[in-house]
Design an enzyme around this catalytic site. Sequence first.
Site, PDB file in Angstrom:
ATOM      1  N   CYS A 398     -15.451  49.901 -73.390  1.00  0.00           N
ATOM      2  CA  CYS A 398     -14.534  50.388 -74.421  1.00  0.00           C
ATOM      3  C   CYS A 398     -13.299  49.501 -74.538  1.00  0.00           C
ATOM      4  CB  CYS A 398     -14.072  51.806 -74.101  1.00  0.00           C
ATOM      5  SG  CYS A 398     -15.330  53.079 -74.330  1.00  0.00           S
ATOM      6  N   MET A 399     -12.837  48.957 -73.426  1.00  0.00           N
ATOM      7  CA  MET A 399     -11.577  48.214 -73.399  1.00  0.00           C
ATOM      8  C   MET A 399     -11.731  46.746 -73.790  1.00  0.00           C
ATOM      9  SD  MET A 399      -9.571  49.691 -70.049  1.00  0.00           S
ATOM     10  CE  MET A 399     -10.789  49.089 -68.874  1.00  0.00           C
TER      11      MET A 399
END
Length: 409
Positions: A398-399
Amino acid sequence: MAYDVGVDSEVGRLRTVMLHRPGAELKRLTPRNNDRLLFDGIPWVAHAQEEHDAFAQALRDRDVEVLYLTDLLTETLADPEARRVAIEGTLTGRDGLDLGDALRGHLRGFLDDATPEELTGHLTAGIRNDEVRSTVPGSLVTTMMPADWFAIDPLPNLLFTRDSSIWLADRVAVTSLAMPARKRETQLTDLIYRFHPRFAGETRVHGHGLEHVEGGDVLLLAPGVVAVGVGERTTPAGAERLARHLFEDGLAQSVLVVPIAQERATMHLDTVCTMVDTDKILMYPNVADTLTAYTLTADEPADDGTVRLRISEAEPFLRAAATAMRIDALHHLDTGLDPVTAEREQWDDGNNTLALAPRLAVAYERNDGTNARLEAAGIEVVRIAGSELGSGRGGPRCMSCPILRDSLA
């Protein structure tokens, strides 16, 4: 200077990635607004920054070029037209209607006077009412708004750069985020891809004004094979539009549309499965036997020349994926070692790994059971801390927004 871009899989060796280091926007979270801004808790910001710095360094240690979203945005905002678009996009639209003419006019002047670096801060960390209301005569909005409410909301979810853009081969898809708290993120990402010199001339697909598609729902299973989760965030209409773009531009031969449970723990497809090798996928065992997929391919063109979709009957996801990938089987590794551990570690983003190369993945260190399963299957695990980073419900995948990977084609 031309830069290489392009991503055709989840596991080709990672060369360039875009991250967002947590900043002042996280310091704007309070117990009264964290739910609305989609965070489970109030992170310890200094520690979140330390964790993120260690994540970025782990990537650099493996020869990955790390770009920061706010650096790119600041450089973008040196362009006068980019500044104008950024300010107008912030002050108009649905959210802008709540400002009133007096406050909107004041904010326009305030933002116009900001340096590129200051403007980046205002657009990402937001502007609180008590930071402006004493200087806005005639504004009923600032008079009646509580002092600590925001005239411009902060964007704490910028941390999750995967969601607002995805590279699909040599094209970038600027996505359309579903939740009101995140809509401005894609406007800022769009600015970078439109105006930053590094991305000059790059072709884009999709856009922030179209049907909802989020990057956490898009997995590049293999060159030409894309899976799109449909659930809480990405809509059937968004998946349909994206598939049509991919077929029209020759970027995919198969698109697997995967219905996922509309629960917070499974908000994106990458919260239940991520690729860790060319033929191995880490998967939450509670869905391994029930996850299905509709396989979309390009049919004969419609009368107007547009791509028409051929849609298969739903079948088990792992089977549909293996067929589309032209491999005998897509082997799945379970999150955790037992049902309780699997559920705990899925919630703690155990499935949300970032592959740096085939059989090499970054994962949160706290998910001991999942990491043990990966290593037993021959996957090298780069462990990072995530006690504070995980408060927004997102892991290493996600990051990170991969911009360049070695091709597997």
